[in-house]
Design an enzyme around this catalytic site. Sequence first.
Site, mmCIF file in Angstrom:
data_model
loop_
_atom_site.group_PDB
_atom_site.id
_atom_site.type_symbol
_atom_site.label_atom_id
_atom_site.label_comp_id
_atom_site.label_asym_id
_atom_site.label_seq_id
_atom_site.Cartn_x
_atom_site.Cartn_y
_atom_site.Cartn_z
ATOM 1 N N SER B 15 0.819 -1.220 0.000
ATOM 2 C CA SER B 15 0.000 0.000 0.000
ATOM 3 C C SER B 15 0.851 1.268 0.000
ATOM 4 O O SER B 15 0.396 2.302 -0.497
ATOM 5 C CB SER B 15 -0.922 0.019 1.219
ATOM 6 O OG SER B 15 -0.156 -0.064 2.415
ATOM 7 N N ASP B 191 -0.866 7.765 9.689
ATOM 8 C CA ASP B 191 -1.603 6.867 10.581
ATOM 9 C C ASP B 191 -0.655 5.973 11.374
ATOM 10 O O ASP B 191 -1.087 5.002 11.982
ATOM 11 C CB ASP B 191 -2.594 6.009 9.783
ATOM 12 C CG ASP B 191 -1.875 5.110 8.778
ATOM 13 O OD1 ASP B 191 -0.637 5.210 8.657
ATOM 14 O OD2 ASP B 191 -2.556 4.311 8.098
ATOM 15 N N HIS B 194 1.530 4.448 7.264
ATOM 16 C CA HIS B 194 1.587 4.957 5.881
ATOM 17 C C HIS B 194 2.167 6.364 5.849
ATOM 18 O O HIS B 194 1.891 7.183 6.729
ATOM 19 C CB HIS B 194 0.183 4.961 5.262
ATOM 20 C CG HIS B 194 -0.395 3.597 5.121
ATOM 21 N ND1 HIS B 194 -1.270 3.074 6.048
ATOM 22 C CD2 HIS B 194 -0.216 2.632 4.192
ATOM 23 C CE1 HIS B 194 -1.616 1.846 5.674
ATOM 24 N NE2 HIS B 194 -0.979 1.545 4.566
#
Lengths: 251, 251
Positions: B15, B191, B194
Amino acid sequence: MAANVQDVIMLVGDSITQNGWERGGFAQLLAERYVRKLDVLNRGFSGYQTDWAIPVFEQIFAKQHEQHHVPKVKLLTIWFGANDAAPAPSPQHVPRDRYKENLSHLVQMVKSPTSAYYSPDTQIILITPPPVNTKQWNRPDNPRVFETTKAYAEDVKEVGEKENVPVADIWTSIFDAAGRSEEKCAKYLWDGLHLNSDGYNIVFQDVIDIVERVYPELKAEGGKLQDVFIPWRELNVQNPRPSLVKRNARF
Amino acid sequence: MAANVQDVIMLVGDSITQNGWERGGFAQLLAERYVRKLDVLNRGFSGYQTDWAIPVFEQIFAKQHEQHHVPKVKLLTIWFGANDAAPAPSPQHVPRDRYKENLSHLVQMVKSPTSAYYSPDTQIILITPPPVNTKQWNRPDNPRVFETTKAYAEDVKEVGEKENVPVADIWTSIFDAAGRSEEKCAKYLWDGLHLNSDGYNIVFQDVIDIVERVYPELKAEGGKLQDVFIPWRELNVQNPRPSLVKRNARF
């Protein structure tokens, strides 16, 4: 070597397309929206106009017989005019009649069944040049005229009707957002000609609106597209390999 | 169809790679830097780890016999670990020994002359996972451990030495920038796991530094790359067509 795994959105145009990779640029916004579904290819060429775009397009768009080896262009934006509208004797100047012919020619290359570049899978959006804020654009060596660029924007709409291709009339969207004031267009232009991220955001919204309305199968969500590789939470983690196979668009 | 006109930078990862198209993300920054020279292909897959990356890589990287039809990958970043480091029994967990084997396997697929995917034109950069700020990452369903991710970052450096591939040790760059404080890593993480644009900027700088130092032929300026289509001010405007032919990298 990069295998052919995702179809693409191709952005063809001048510096306003080329700069679309800036943060908040319309290329960046589209790439973010379509990640894992479609790749974005930026084919913007600073300073170019439609006369020069045609020989370039003959090389960046694949011919029919090459189609098995290259990604399909699912969406194509064609966005010229900011340089075509440079007044003569600028070498960038393209007279309005030829500008319209050139835009029609680019569309026909893709849409005409008799064209070597015929691609029935490709959906096209024409984009108008943005309004020029001549108070802001201080380039006596390379001038622009507000009413002239406006006329070229009108020409794009005429070509769109003739060729039955939707037009993102961002000239009007930006001029309206600026309260129909040339000087207030400064909110959307960093130098009077090129868009800042507020300007690109309007372009992005207009393009997305056309996709939703005219080409809903190309919506990033709720259309026919899905992630080419499976979302990890859908994996069979006991035996992942069979589910880790490239998937096609959902039909 | 999109003709094969520009070679590419391929970004492979989880991600943190997938989100690289955000404004200020490292994909966006690379695409902006290399516009008209190399395309950026984002092959980031949220949630994936190296076990799952291998079957995917077999599909996104072309085999030798396909090389005439697809763009060359001039630069390849491989960036996993953020999920491999999830503690067992998470399905994302990959034990450290296998993580290192998987990273070596991915490198060997490209660099070994006996591999079906052998690509001597491809330069590789390995990237370490970023530090995790466990004070910020409030996900009891999917926990992370600061020291564990740090160990996986160390593993990447070990693989880089073994495989003779440069490593962008962004774990250390970000931790150093945060004054070697886990909590202060919040400046670079939105967060706790990330990256935000400040974090991506460090990654971009580390990647560019390696390009300048190890792969200078791939510098966007001053290397072997040039705009694939001629800058408009170099056009022969009296007879433009002969100069509007796609050019190769400068060698």
